[in-house]
Design a protein around this motif. Structure first.
Motif, PDB file in Angstrom:
ATOM      1  N   ILE A 283       0.857  -1.187   0.000  1.00 10.15           N
ATOM      2  CA  ILE A 283       0.000   0.000   0.000  1.00 10.15           C
ATOM      3  C   ILE A 283       0.890   1.231   0.000  1.00 10.15           C
ATOM      4  CG2 ILE A 283      -1.823   1.246   1.212  1.00 10.15           C
ATOM      5  CD1 ILE A 283      -2.673  -1.410   2.442  1.00 10.15           C
ATOM      6  N   GLY A 284       0.980   1.874  -1.154  1.00  8.17           N
ATOM      7  CA  GLY A 284       1.838   3.049  -1.298  1.00  8.17           C
ATOM      8  C   GLY A 284       2.903   2.822  -2.352  1.00  8.17           C
ATOM      9  N   ALA A 285       2.948   3.729  -3.348  1.00  8.11           N
ATOM     10  CA  ALA A 285       3.913   3.595  -4.445  1.00  8.11           C
ATOM     11  C   ALA A 285       4.941   4.713  -4.426  1.00  8.11           C
ATOM     12  CB  ALA A 285       3.175   3.581  -5.790  1.00  8.11           C
ATOM     13  N   GLY A 286       5.269   5.188  -3.223  1.00  8.13           N
ATOM     14  CA  GLY A 286       6.348   6.162  -3.077  1.00  8.13           C
ATOM     15  C   GLY A 286       7.695   5.469  -3.138  1.00  8.13           C
ATOM     16  N   PRO A 287       8.767   6.171  -2.812  1.00  8.35           N
ATOM     17  CA  PRO A 287      10.108   5.574  -2.926  1.00  8.35           C
ATOM     18  C   PRO A 287      10.277   4.318  -2.078  1.00  8.35           C
ATOM     19  CG  PRO A 287      10.177   7.692  -1.771  1.00  8.35           C
ATOM     20  CD  PRO A 287       8.839   7.589  -2.390  1.00  8.35           C
ATOM     21  N   VAL A 288       9.767   4.322  -0.852  1.00  9.93           N
ATOM     22  CA  VAL A 288       9.922   3.144   0.004  1.00  9.93           C
ATOM     23  C   VAL A 288       9.032   2.004  -0.496  1.00  9.93           C
ATOM     24  CG1 VAL A 288       9.639   2.246   2.343  1.00  9.93           C
ATOM     25  CG2 VAL A 288      10.630   4.510   1.996  1.00  9.93           C
TER      26      VAL A 288
ATOM     27  N   PHE B 180      11.124  -4.267  -4.864  1.00  8.86           N
ATOM     28  CA  PHE B 180      12.423  -4.857  -5.233  1.00  8.86           C
ATOM     29  C   PHE B 180      12.879  -5.869  -4.190  1.00  8.86           C
ATOM     30  CE2 PHE B 180      17.038  -4.743  -4.504  1.00  8.86           C
ATOM     31  CZ  PHE B 180      17.467  -5.315  -5.699  1.00  8.86           C
ATOM     32  N   GLN B 181      12.830  -5.478  -2.921  1.00  9.10           N
ATOM     33  CA  GLN B 181      13.289  -6.383  -1.863  1.00  9.10           C
ATOM     34  C   GLN B 181      12.432  -7.646  -1.803  1.00  9.10           C
ATOM     35  OE1 GLN B 181      15.890  -6.459   0.142  1.00  9.10           O
ATOM     36  NE2 GLN B 181      16.795  -4.593  -0.678  1.00  9.10           N
TER      37      GLN B 181
ATOM     38  N   LEU C 266      14.184   3.867  -9.001  1.00 14.78           N
ATOM     39  CA  LEU C 266      13.557   2.856  -8.162  1.00 14.78           C
ATOM     40  C   LEU C 266      12.546   2.032  -8.959  1.00 14.78           C
ATOM     41  CD1 LEU C 266      13.043   4.987  -4.942  1.00 14.78           C
ATOM     42  CD2 LEU C 266      14.469   2.937  -5.115  1.00 14.78           C
ATOM     43  N   HIS C 267      11.834   2.690  -9.868  1.00 18.12           N
ATOM     44  CA  HIS C 267      10.884   1.974 -10.719  1.00 18.12           C
ATOM     45  C   HIS C 267      11.628   0.981 -11.608  1.00 18.12           C
ATOM     46  CE1 HIS C 267       7.495   2.111 -13.955  1.00 18.12           C
ATOM     47  NE2 HIS C 267       7.385   1.063 -13.171  1.00 18.12           N
ATOM     48  N   ALA C 268      12.733   1.423 -12.196  1.00 18.03           N
ATOM     49  CA  ALA C 268      13.529   0.535 -13.051  1.00 18.03           C
ATOM     50  C   ALA C 268      14.080  -0.642 -12.254  1.00 18.03           C
ATOM     51  CB  ALA C 268      14.664   1.327 -13.695  1.00 18.03           C
ATOM     52  N   GLN C 269      14.433  -0.392 -11.003  1.00 20.23           N
ATOM     53  CA  GLN C 269      14.971  -1.457 -10.150  1.00 20.23           C
ATOM     54  C   GLN C 269      13.898  -2.490  -9.813  1.00 20.23           C
ATOM     55  OE1 GLN C 269      16.355  -0.059  -6.298  1.00 20.23           O
ATOM     56  NE2 GLN C 269      18.071  -1.479  -6.342  1.00 20.23           N
TER      57      GLN C 269
ATOM     58  N   GLU D  80      11.125  -3.066 -11.686  1.00 17.65           N
ATOM     59  CA  GLU D  80      10.433  -3.539 -12.885  1.00 17.65           C
ATOM     60  C   GLU D  80      10.710  -5.001 -13.234  1.00 17.65           C
ATOM     61  OE1 GLU D  80       7.594  -3.177 -15.700  1.00 17.65           O
ATOM     62  OE2 GLU D  80       8.125  -1.786 -14.094  1.00 17.65           O
ATOM     63  N   PRO D  81      11.928  -5.543 -13.040  1.00 19.64           N
ATOM     64  CA  PRO D  81      12.156  -6.960 -13.376  1.00 19.64           C
ATOM     65  C   PRO D  81      11.250  -7.933 -12.630  1.00 19.64           C
ATOM     66  CG  PRO D  81      14.247  -5.822 -13.087  1.00 19.64           C
ATOM     67  CD  PRO D  81      13.188  -4.878 -12.626  1.00 19.64           C
ATOM     68  N   PHE D  82      10.634  -7.476 -11.537  1.00 17.85           N
ATOM     69  CA  PHE D  82       9.771  -8.354 -10.745  1.00 17.85           C
ATOM     70  C   PHE D  82       8.290  -8.181 -11.112  1.00 17.85           C
ATOM     71  CE2 PHE D  82      13.591  -7.514  -8.157  1.00 17.85           C
ATOM     72  CZ  PHE D  82      14.092  -8.809  -8.140  1.00 17.85           C
ATOM     73  N   HIS D  83       8.033  -7.409 -12.147  1.00 18.89           N
ATOM     74  CA  HIS D  83       6.689  -7.281 -12.727  1.00 18.89           C
ATOM     75  C   HIS D  83       5.606  -6.946 -11.707  1.00 18.89           C
ATOM     76  CE1 HIS D  83       8.738  -8.984 -16.143  1.00 18.89           C
ATOM     77  NE2 HIS D  83       8.975 -10.104 -15.498  1.00 18.89           N
TER      78      HIS D  83
END
Length: 341
Positions: free
Chosen positions: A12-17, A23-24, A72-75, A77-80
């Motif tokens: 819940i939340g699409a900010g930097p964290v 990614f994590q 961060l979005h690019a990082q 993105e590989p996890f779709h």
């Protein structure tokens, strides 16, 4: 017919964290659906200050907020990740038989997962407006609560009101492009990072910024939404007129957790959610909180702190998503991004 999405974790939340959480989670084979009330990813970094420079992200001596979100979005993105934007999570319920959580959004989206990770920042937000008569007539044309593009203020006479990090950081930044920058604050002491204050004082000494203290906003002058001056008053009520094309009031955000506050989670101070610092788990099993919304004793509210909490939450969430399976932690330099993520 309504579709119910099944996934491993609901972020819940699409900010930097929130983005770094994706990614994590991906690094430990946890698939994510992400919900955000804004129409685009990035949270405050996108909505309020995409060109604001950030200086405390490791590895980047300086990076603009919008650029950080792109990275961060690019990082992630590989996890779709699947994004559900422009909608708020209205309801949360526990499905005991399935051992999962179900969320429903304001647009009717339903998602089920064993894990929920709340990365909602300060919640829904809006600017704290100064109590000035006739302010509305200038909003959007001469009065702004955020800086979208620095270039729109090139050659302008800018008055900034406030004494926190946003006011000081933008005074330092806009001094490079504006005709003049005046900073109005009700006291001589500023509430900002020491290094930022040093830069502000250096600009004052060079005549590029004027500190108008101790004063506070008293009125606006202009016509048809075009500002000509900002009127300020000192502590004795004596007025001073500051010629201006633009007023930027930075008095913080009015925040609201919305439905999250009604979910029965143990709350921390100032509308935050209490978590176990070692796992980022809340008082409810399988629900985690990371970033500014999460609290524990002596927490530092920094982006990098939220990033660390995202990693802790992902690793702790593994047991809910892959029960009975051991998590063998390895560094990304060894594993890379998992194939077929």
């Amino acid at each position: 017919m309504q579709t119910t999405f099944q996934t491993d974790a609901i972020v819940i939340g699409a900010g930097p964290v929130g983005l770094f959480t994706v990614f994590q989670c991906g690094m430990v084979r946890i698939r994510c659906h992400v919900v955000d009330v804004l129409d685009e990813i990035g949270g405050q970094c996108t909505a309020l200050y995409p060109e604001k420079p950030i200086f405390d992200v490791p590895g980047f001596p300086r990076i603009e907020a919008g650029r950080l979100i792109e990275q961060l979005h690019a990082q992630a993105e590989p996890f779709h990740p699947v994004f559900h934007l422009g909608q708020q999570v209205d309801r949360l319920e526990r499905l005991e038989a399935a051992g999962t959580w179900r969320v429903a959004t304001s647009k009717g989206t339903v998602i089920e997962a064993p894990v929920v990770i709340i990365a909602a920042g300060v919640g829904a937000f809006g600017p704290n407006r100064p109590p000035i008569d006739g302010l509305e007539a200038y909003e959007g044309s001469s009065v702004f609560y955020m800086v979208g593009r620095r270039e729109q203020f090139r050659g302008k006479r800018v008055v900034i009101a406030g004494g926190g990090d946003s006011a000081v950081d933008w005074a330092v930044s806009l001094a490079e492009v504006a005709e003049s920058v005046q900073v109005v604050h009700r006291r001589a002491k500023f509430r900002c990072a020491p290094d930022s204050y040093d830069k502000l004082k250096a600009l004052e000494g060079a005549g590029k910024v004027e500190l108008v203290v101790p004063y506070q906003l008293a009125g606006l002058e202009g016509d048809g939404g075009a500002l000509s001056a900002v009127v300020v008053a000192d502590l004795d009520g004596v007025d001073r007129r500051l010629p201006a094309d633009v007023l930027l009031p930075f008095f913080g955000l009015s925040t609201n957790l919305g439905p999250i506050a009604e979910w029965g989670l143990e709350m921390g101070p100032k509308g935050t959610i209490a978590i176990d610092q070692s796992t980022a788990e809340t008082s409810a099993k399988g629900i985690f909180a990371v970033g500014d919304i999460a609290s524990y004793p002596h927490k530092l509210k920094l982006i990098l702190t939220g990033f660390a909490e995202a990693a802790q939450a992902a690793h702790a969430a593994f047991a809910y998503v892959h029960p009975g399976e051991a998590l063998h932690f390895e560094h990304s330099t060894t594993t890379g991004v998992p194939a077929g993520a």
